[in-house]
Each structure stands twice: as C-alpha cells, then as structure tokens.
Design a protein around this motif. Structure first.
Motif, PDB file in Angstrom:
ATOM      1  N   ALA A 305       0.877  -0.605   0.348  1.00 61.80           N
ATOM      2  CA  ALA A 305      -0.335   0.090  -0.206  1.00 61.80           C
ATOM      3  C   ALA A 305       0.645   1.356   0.012  1.00 61.80           C
ATOM      4  O   ALA A 305       1.842   1.157   0.987  1.00 61.80           O
ATOM      5  CB  ALA A 305      -1.086   0.166   1.440  1.00 61.80           C
ATOM      6  N   CYS A 306       0.134   2.633  -0.042  1.00 61.76           N
ATOM      7  CA  CYS A 306       1.176   3.482  -0.162  1.00 61.76           C
ATOM      8  C   CYS A 306       0.236   4.308   1.190  1.00 61.76           C
ATOM      9  O   CYS A 306      -0.710   3.784   1.517  1.00 61.76           O
ATOM     10  CB  CYS A 306       0.744   5.186  -1.397  1.00 61.76           C
ATOM     11  N   GLY A 307       0.851   5.744   2.121  1.00 60.17           N
ATOM     12  CA  GLY A 307       0.618   6.635   2.307  1.00 60.17           C
ATOM     13  C   GLY A 307      -0.451   5.895   3.607  1.00 60.17           C
ATOM     14  O   GLY A 307      -0.002   5.108   4.743  1.00 60.17           O
ATOM     15  N   THR A 308      -0.778   6.028   4.387  1.00 60.14           N
ATOM     16  CA  THR A 308      -2.069   5.945   5.307  1.00 60.14           C
ATOM     17  C   THR A 308      -2.151   4.860   4.856  1.00 60.14           C
ATOM     18  O   THR A 308      -2.506   4.013   5.936  1.00 60.14           O
ATOM     19  CB  THR A 308      -3.369   7.185   5.421  1.00 60.14           C
ATOM     20  N   SER A 309      -2.556   4.048   3.971  1.00 53.11           N
ATOM     21  CA  SER A 309      -2.936   2.759   3.893  1.00 53.11           C
ATOM     22  C   SER A 309      -2.245   1.290   4.219  1.00 53.11           C
ATOM     23  O   SER A 309      -2.078   0.762   4.300  1.00 53.11           O
ATOM     24  CB  SER A 309      -3.449   2.545   2.650  1.00 53.11           C
ATOM     25  N   TRP A 310      -0.700   2.307   4.043  1.00 51.48           N
ATOM     26  CA  TRP A 310       0.910   1.327   4.777  1.00 51.48           C
ATOM     27  C   TRP A 310       0.614   1.616   5.571  1.00 51.48           C
ATOM     28  O   TRP A 310       0.820   0.316   6.455  1.00 51.48           O
ATOM     29  CB  TRP A 310       1.998   2.369   3.748  1.00 51.48           C
ATOM     30  N   LEU A 352      -4.101  -2.622  -0.145  1.00 58.07           N
ATOM     31  CA  LEU A 352      -4.508  -1.897   0.511  1.00 58.07           C
ATOM     32  C   LEU A 352      -4.656  -0.667   0.571  1.00 58.07           C
ATOM     33  O   LEU A 352      -4.020  -0.023  -0.250  1.00 58.07           O
ATOM     34  CB  LEU A 352      -4.349  -1.868   1.713  1.00 58.07           C
ATOM     35  N   SER A 353      -5.876   0.599  -0.418  1.00 53.88           N
ATOM     36  CA  SER A 353      -6.147   1.171  -1.022  1.00 53.88           C
ATOM     37  C   SER A 353      -7.206   2.259  -0.998  1.00 53.88           C
ATOM     38  O   SER A 353      -8.561   1.395  -1.236  1.00 53.88           O
ATOM     39  CB  SER A 353      -5.831   0.950  -2.552  1.00 53.88           C
ATOM     40  N   GLN A 354      -7.773   3.412  -0.622  1.00 55.72           N
ATOM     41  CA  GLN A 354      -8.634   3.792   0.012  1.00 55.72           C
ATOM     42  C   GLN A 354      -8.895   4.053  -1.495  1.00 55.72           C
ATOM     43  O   GLN A 354     -10.731   3.727  -1.952  1.00 55.72           O
ATOM     44  CB  GLN A 354      -8.721   5.164   0.226  1.00 55.72           C
ATOM     45  N   SER A 355      -8.628   4.951  -1.817  1.00 54.19           N
ATOM     46  CA  SER A 355      -9.036   4.641  -4.007  1.00 54.19           C
ATOM     47  C   SER A 355      -9.465   3.878  -5.327  1.00 54.19           C
ATOM     48  O   SER A 355     -10.262   4.063  -5.703  1.00 54.19           O
ATOM     49  CB  SER A 355      -8.375   6.816  -4.565  1.00 54.19           C
ATOM     50  N   GLY A 356      -8.601   3.098  -4.422  1.00 55.90           N
ATOM     51  CA  GLY A 356      -8.819   1.884  -5.322  1.00 55.90           C
ATOM     52  C   GLY A 356      -7.835   2.025  -6.489  1.00 55.90           C
ATOM     53  O   GLY A 356      -7.591   1.817  -8.063  1.00 55.90           O
ATOM     54  N   GLU A 357      -7.354   3.511  -7.175  1.00 58.30           N
ATOM     55  CA  GLU A 357      -6.776   4.311  -7.888  1.00 58.30           C
ATOM     56  C   GLU A 357      -5.183   4.683  -7.855  1.00 58.30           C
ATOM     57  O   GLU A 357      -4.467   4.572  -8.533  1.00 58.30           O
ATOM     58  CB  GLU A 357      -7.376   5.402  -8.465  1.00 58.30           C
ATOM     59  N   THR A 358      -4.689   4.545  -7.059  1.00 58.37           N
ATOM     60  CA  THR A 358      -2.864   5.044  -6.332  1.00 58.37           C
ATOM     61  C   THR A 358      -1.850   4.241  -7.560  1.00 58.37           C
ATOM     62  O   THR A 358      -2.210   2.823  -7.543  1.00 58.37           O
ATOM     63  CB  THR A 358      -2.895   4.051  -5.039  1.00 58.37           C
ATOM     64  N   ALA A 359      -1.833   4.734  -8.410  1.00 60.27           N
ATOM     65  CA  ALA A 359      -0.349   4.481  -9.752  1.00 60.27           C
ATOM     66  C   ALA A 359       0.576   2.886  -8.688  1.00 60.27           C
ATOM     67  O   ALA A 359       0.265   2.102  -9.423  1.00 60.27           O
ATOM     68  CB  ALA A 359       0.085   5.170 -10.154  1.00 60.27           C
ATOM     69  N   GLY A 403     -12.136  14.113   2.436  1.00 60.27           N
ATOM     70  CA  GLY A 403     -10.823  15.340   3.374  1.00 60.27           C
ATOM     71  C   GLY A 403      -9.415  14.454   2.705  1.00 60.27           C
ATOM     72  O   GLY A 403      -8.886  13.152   1.991  1.00 60.27           O
ATOM     73  N   VAL A 404      -8.316  15.862   2.010  1.00 61.62           N
ATOM     74  CA  VAL A 404      -7.460  14.318   1.654  1.00 61.62           C
ATOM     75  C   VAL A 404      -6.632  13.625   2.928  1.00 61.62           C
ATOM     76  O   VAL A 404      -5.983  12.716   2.512  1.00 61.62           O
ATOM     77  CB  VAL A 404      -6.398  15.811   1.305  1.00 61.62           C
ATOM     78  N   ALA A 405      -6.537  13.629   4.157  1.00 62.06           N
ATOM     79  CA  ALA A 405      -6.062  13.345   4.921  1.00 62.06           C
ATOM     80  C   ALA A 405      -6.732  12.127   5.074  1.00 62.06           C
ATOM     81  O   ALA A 405      -8.208  12.106   5.482  1.00 62.06           O
ATOM     82  CB  ALA A 405      -6.180  14.162   6.372  1.00 62.06           C
ATOM     83  N   LEU A 607      -0.729  17.775  -1.997  1.00 66.60           N
ATOM     84  CA  LEU A 607      -0.903  16.955  -2.134  1.00 66.60           C
ATOM     85  C   LEU A 607      -2.664  16.404  -2.116  1.00 66.60           C
ATOM     86  O   LEU A 607      -2.690  17.690  -2.975  1.00 66.60           O
ATOM     87  CB  LEU A 607      -1.503  16.468  -0.017  1.00 66.60           C
ATOM     88  N   ALA A 608      -3.037  15.491  -3.307  1.00 65.71           N
ATOM     89  CA  ALA A 608      -3.938  15.242  -3.447  1.00 65.71           C
ATOM     90  C   ALA A 608      -4.217  13.836  -2.858  1.00 65.71           C
ATOM     91  O   ALA A 608      -3.690  12.883  -2.263  1.00 65.71           O
ATOM     92  CB  ALA A 608      -3.845  14.988  -4.898  1.00 65.71           C
ATOM     93  N   LYS A 609      -5.459  13.688  -3.166  1.00 67.37           N
ATOM     94  CA  LYS A 609      -6.376  12.724  -2.427  1.00 67.37           C
ATOM     95  C   LYS A 609      -6.092  10.856  -3.558  1.00 67.37           C
ATOM     96  O   LYS A 609      -5.516  10.003  -2.841  1.00 67.37           O
ATOM     97  CB  LYS A 609      -8.021  12.457  -2.129  1.00 67.37           C
ATOM     98  N   SER A 610      -6.345  10.835  -4.629  1.00 63.89           N
ATOM     99  CA  SER A 610      -6.195   9.962  -5.769  1.00 63.89           C
ATOM    100  C   SER A 610      -4.725  10.249  -6.048  1.00 63.89           C
ATOM    101  O   SER A 610      -4.348  11.164  -6.770  1.00 63.89           O
ATOM    102  CB  SER A 610      -6.887   9.672  -6.381  1.00 63.89           C
ATOM    103  N   VAL A 611      -4.005   9.356  -5.860  1.00 65.50           N
ATOM    104  CA  VAL A 611      -2.052  10.020  -5.918  1.00 65.50           C
ATOM    105  C   VAL A 611      -2.089   8.528  -8.200  1.00 65.50           C
ATOM    106  O   VAL A 611      -1.465   7.507  -7.488  1.00 65.50           O
ATOM    107  CB  VAL A 611      -1.068   9.786  -5.405  1.00 65.50           C
ATOM    108  N   THR A 612      -2.612   9.384  -9.288  1.00 63.30           N
ATOM    109  CA  THR A 612      -2.298   8.149 -10.319  1.00 63.30           C
ATOM    110  C   THR A 612      -1.417   8.381 -10.896  1.00 63.30           C
ATOM    111  O   THR A 612      -1.009   8.359 -12.681  1.00 63.30           O
ATOM    112  CB  THR A 612      -4.171   8.514 -10.981  1.00 63.30           C
TER     113      THR A 612
END
Ligand code: G6P
Length: 614
Positions: A305-310, A352-359, A403-405, A607-612
């Motif tokens: 995962a990345c970020g908070t999902s990590w 794990l991914s909130q957005s399901g789009e993290t590249a 919210g981005v966070a 920042l951005a919420k969905s890091v594609t």
C-alpha cells in the motif's frame, strides 16, 4: 490526481461542470480550467482553486448558454501551477481542446517531432502534445475525431484519462482511459464523463466504468459507442450507482475531514456488517471464503500500500502474525514493484487502497499477478481499478472519503484486517474459543467506544490549543500502537505542516531524544497492557528533558496522569484492537491544530487524495 469532468446535453454546461470540478477538487487543486463550445470555443483557465476559476468566469464569460464543455482541476506534474499550464490545452489551430489526468511519458519525443513539423507550444505540460497530435492526424489523415484520438493514443506511452472537444464536431465528445479512472454517466438526452461518479450522481445513477484502453464517443443525439485501442467495438455493462448526494456533502460540518472523523462509529460498523457474529462465534470475509483453505496454507502474506493505507497494512502485519501465525511483510507499493521481489505461488498478496486508483499500488499488484501470486484487495471505492484488478477482495464500505487526509478509511481498513486475522486464525484452529469470542465481542463494541472518544472532542481541542505553535512533534508507540504513532505523525504533518515523526517508543533513545526540549510536544500512546511500565519509563525520559507529554491512556489510568502534561482517555479494549481507538484522538488533535493554524484542512498544500502518478 487531477479531476476531469465533461458534459454534453441540453442543459447549461457551465454550472454542471463547475459544480463537478468542486466535487473533484480533492484530486488536485493547484489550478483549474474549463472549455465551452457553442459555435465558438471559450477557454478559461486560472491558477489556484476552482473558486478562482469561478471568479474569473463570472468576470469574463460573456454568456452561459453553452450546452457542452470540459473542465479540469490540476495537480501539477509537468510545469508549475500557473494559468498557462492549467488545462484544457488546445491544438495549433485552437479548434481542439483536451483535458487529461495522468502522464504521457514519451511526450518529449512527440513534442520535438511536432515542433519540427511547425507546431507551436505554449505550455510546459505533457498534455499539450496530445491536442496537437490529434489535430495533425485529423487533418493529414482525414480521419474523424474519434479515430484521430485512437491513432494518437497508440503513439503514447503512459497513463491517461482524457476528454477531447472539437470546434468542428460540435455534437461530439471523445473520452479515453488507460490507468487513470474515467466514468461515463448516461442521463436523459445528456451524457457526462468524469474521474469519479461524484459530479454525475445528481443527474443520473446509470454509469459505465470504462476499462483500460477504451475510447468512448458521445454523440449528443445518437448516444454513445465504445471501442478499444485495436478499434474493436465494446459492449460494457451499465452499472447502477449506489451513491447518495448527502454522502458527498459536508452535512453541517465545517470540513469533510471532521465529518469523516465523526462518521467512524457508523463506518466501522458498516465495515463489519454481515461479516461477524460474536453470539454465534464467527468472523468471515466473503471474498476469502471460496479460497480460505488455500489462503490459510500461505507461507507468507505480503501487504502492500501507500500513505495511510500503508500504516493500516502495518497494523495488519501485527494482527496476522499475532492471531493467524502467518509470516507477514509490509511493503511500500512503490518499492515492492521496482525491486524484483521474491514472490512465490503460495504467497498471499493483499493490496490496501482507499481510492483503488493509486498508481504504485496498482502497478505492484499487476507485477505480483504476473509472477503468479494470488492478489486480494481491501479497497473503499467500488468499481475502482484496484478492486477490478485483484483476484478477489473485501470492500471496506466506509463511503466516500473526500478530505485529503485519510481518517475513516484507516479505521475501516484496520477493521477488515482484524476480521481477516480472526477468520484465518480461527480457521487454522489457532485461537482459543473463549478468547476468539471475546475478540469478536470487543470488535463489535468498537463503534460505541469510538463514539465515547469523539465525545471528548472539546478536551482534545483544548490540548490542540496548547501545542498549536509547535514546530516539531514526536509520536511514540509500542507494539500495536507503533503504526498508530506513524499515522498520528502523518496526520499532523499533512494538514498542519508541523514537522512530525512517529517512532517505536523504545527507539526514542537512539536518536529523537536529542530533539526534546521544553518546546517539543511528545504524543505517547500509552494504552498497552504489555510493556506498560516500559512506556511509563519512556514518558519519564521525555519529562526529564522538559518535553511536553500528551499521553493517550486507558480510562482510569492513575499513574501516567501524575507524570504527563495532558492525558486523553480511551476505553479499555483487547490489545490487538487498540489501534481502532487510539488513532481517534490523534485525528482530532491534528484536525484542531490545523484549523487553529489557519490551514486548509480538506485540501492541504501540494497533496492530492488520489495519486494516479508514480
Ligand atoms: C495519497 C493520500 C493519502 C493516501 C495515499 C494512498 O497520498 O493523500 O491520504 O493514504 O494517497 O491512497 P490510497 O487511495 O491508495 O489509500
């Protein structure tokens, strides 16, 4: 990462697109633009948030009667955020306008060739080459717009979701997708294209989630058709959106982040719904059930995962090793995908991914699948790329997180990981029945306990006021609370721009202790039953150096109360479930500090919420 929205139909396009851009602003917000077509093409672009574009349009747009248009909100990759680099970008003649989310990796070589052929570029973006290329193909090869788009895309390497509008084709919009999301909304005599369904839901709940390599052509009066990059006609299924408008609005809260923090009693309960019953003594994840025998025999679990999902993945590592006794590793998706990892057939890979789009996460699972691994998804956004790419999975059902966070996605992901560990551990016969049922009952009690913590919001706000001027902060935790310390520090730095670090409490003496002085707030997660005395010693060490201690303690703790400067009590819970509670005060603390410092909580800088993009 960048939001795109387009409309064609009978209504006025401008307000629909503007409202859509506001809903997509979580994806990027350094500049925004819009192109409208009604005989004449009008292009407006502005550095800053969508509200700046709105102001600019109210002063400069002469009429609002356009019934088709495209809009974009940007998170800069190529070229600084300014009016020129903002999308839409136009072709040499100005007839073709394009919006793009993603990166055209070979843009430089395409651009050089176009310049040699006489094209003049205005921006530093990768996107502008596409507008020129499409027009060149259209004019030299005498191809219709959609075919010119297809031929142009075949020359591109990278990721994209695009929408193209052409002054000479005023009845048509063409969209295409590869690795970045694009949704087609099908209304009554009107169509929408957007990065997600939020700009569409007000008008229709009929959507098609485009697949990679698909190109959609919308004809105002004749409907839509979809082809792939090989020019074969596609017949995708129309989905019904199960999203309500109030789910994507603030609902009386000052910020989406605050709404999402306060939603957690409900969202955690939603994540568990139908998956647990302490009376009957079971925990099940439907996505794992058909393969539970195979998964239970896994030699290793890799959570990526990345970020908070990590951070929630790290909690998963503690849970899965503790309760299911399967060796578990946690990998940053960006590292995992590029370091030629050893992946064996009997590995169980969980993304794990909130957005399901993290590249990076998407690429990591594609790589793992190519190496023959079974890949499971723990995802929030329904129909997202990661949800579709994984072999099976569990939606966390936290509802839209704007919210981005990330807050509620974190607790819901951790809930699913707890269910996964309980399911696997019980299936393997590793958890003693009484303890199993106790853990199930405790998990079921989490929503009520979160509500009890949220009721202390005023106290947490008071503490936020006491440390709001800090320049640095340290977060310490042990065991299950270590990933929570990392997450607490991330929340603070993301939205308040205070430098913060999370550390395993015992590691403090190997470095960070050098930073402690009377100005340094140290947030200590001190709820552990195991190693409690050790955490108390760590607090003493901080106090001996005059640090300001904010301790998260279990209700009724009398010892730490005497030493810490401030305490926040949370209800007692079995240790493996602690993170679901201990993170809540840290989310509120970061939120209030950021608000007090005048920061833009929902859309923090850069920042951005969905890091594609990678
Ligand atoms: C971005 C967001 C974070 C998020 C991370 C991973 O950095 O700002 O809040 O945790 O991406 O996103 P994902 O959607 O994959 O969970």
């Amino acid at each position: 990462m960048c939001g795109i929205v387009a409309y064609i139909g009978k209504k006025k396009a401008y307000p629909i697109i503007l409202e859509g851009l506001k809903r997509l602003e979580y994806r990027g917000y350094d500049s925004a633009g819009i192109a409208l077509l009604n005989g004449k093409m009008e292009v407006l672009k502005k550095k800053g948030k969508v509200s700046e574009l709105e102001k600019h349009a109210s002063e400069n747009l002469k009429n609002f009667d356009y019934t088709m248009g495209i809009g974009h909100t940007r998170w800069a990759t190529h070229g600084i955020p300014n009016d020129v680099n903002a999308h839409p970008h136009v072709s040499n003649s100005g007839d073709i306008a394009i919006i793009h989310n993603g990166i055209i990796e070979n843009y430089d070589s395409i651009k050089k060739a176009l310049v040699e052929r006489g094209h003049t570029f205005h921006s530093e973006t990768d996107t502008e080459v596409l507008a020129h290329l499409i027009e060149e193909i259209q004019r030299t090869e005498k191809q219709p717009l959609e075919e010119s788009v297809r031929l142009a895309l075949k020359k591109c390497i990278g990721a994209y979701a695009i929408v193209v509008m052409d002054k000479n084709n005023p009845e048509k919009l063409v969209g295409a997708k590869l690795s970045s999301p694009l949704v087609l909304g099908i209304g009554e005599d009107e169509f929408f294209l957007a990065s997600d369904a939020s700009p569409i839901i007000k008008y229709t709940n009929r959507v098609i989630y485009l697949n990679d390599g698909e190109i959609v052509t919308i004809n105002r009066n004749k409907g839509y058709s979809i082809k792939n990059l090989s020019n074969e006609t596609q017949n995708p299924e129309v989905s019904q959106l199960d999203l309500k408008l109030d789910e994507i609005e603030k609902g009386g809260y000052d910020h989406f982040m605050l709404k999402e923090i306060f939603q957690q009693p409900v969202t955690v309960a939603e994540s568990m719904k139908g998956r647990i019953n302490s009376q009957e003594g079971w925990a099940i994840l439907g996505g794992m059930k058909p393969n539970i025998a195979r998964i239970a025999k896994s030699k290793r679990i890799v959570l990526t995962a990345c970020g908070t999902s990590w951070h929630s993945a790290m909690i998963g590592e503690y849970l899965l090793e503790d309760l299911a006794r399967i060796p578990t590793e946690v990998e940053y998706a960006s590292e995992f995908r590029y370091r030629n990892p050893v992946i064996k057939e009997n590995d169980f890979i969980v993304a794990l991914s909130q957005s399901g789009e993290t590249a990076d996460t998407l690429a990591a699972i594609k790589m793992a699948k190519n190496k023959g691994a079974y890949v499971y998804g723990i995802v929030n956004v329904i129909g997202s790329s990661i949800a579709r790419e994984t072999d099976s999975g569990s939606y966390i059902h936290a509802g839209p997180e704007i919210g981005v966070a990330s807050t509620k996605a974190f607790t819901s992901q951790s809930t699913i990981l707890a269910l996964m560990a309980l399911y696997l551990g019980h299936h393997k016969g590793l958890i003693e029945e009484t303890y199993f049922r106790k853990l199930l009952a405790e998990l079921e009690s989490v929503p009520t306990k979160i509500a009890r913590i949220l009721a202390k919001d005023d106290h947490i706000k008071y503490i936020a006021g006491e440390i709001r001027n800090a320049s640095n902060a340290l977060y310490l935790g042990r065991g299950y609370n270590f990933p929570v310390a990392l997450e607490g520090a991330l929340k603070l730095k993301e939205i308040s721009y205070i430098h913060a670090e999370g550390y395993p409490a015992a590691e403090m003496k190997h470095g960070p202790i050098a930073l402690i002085d009377m100005y340094m707030p140290v947030i200590v997660l001190a709820t552990n039953k195991s190693a409690y005395e050790k955490v108390v010693s760590n607090i003493q060490e901080v106090k001996a150096r005059k640090g300001i201690v904010i301790a998260i303690v279990t209700e009724g703790d009398e010892i730490i109360k005497e030493i810490a400067d401030f305490i926040i009590e949370i209800p007692e819970i079995e240790e493996p479930l602690t993170p679901l509670l201990s993170v809540i005060p840290l989310q509120l603390l970061a939120y209030h500090i950021a608000v007090m410092r005048g920061c833009h909580v929902d859309q923090p800088r850069n920042l951005a919420k969905s890091v594609t993009v990678e």
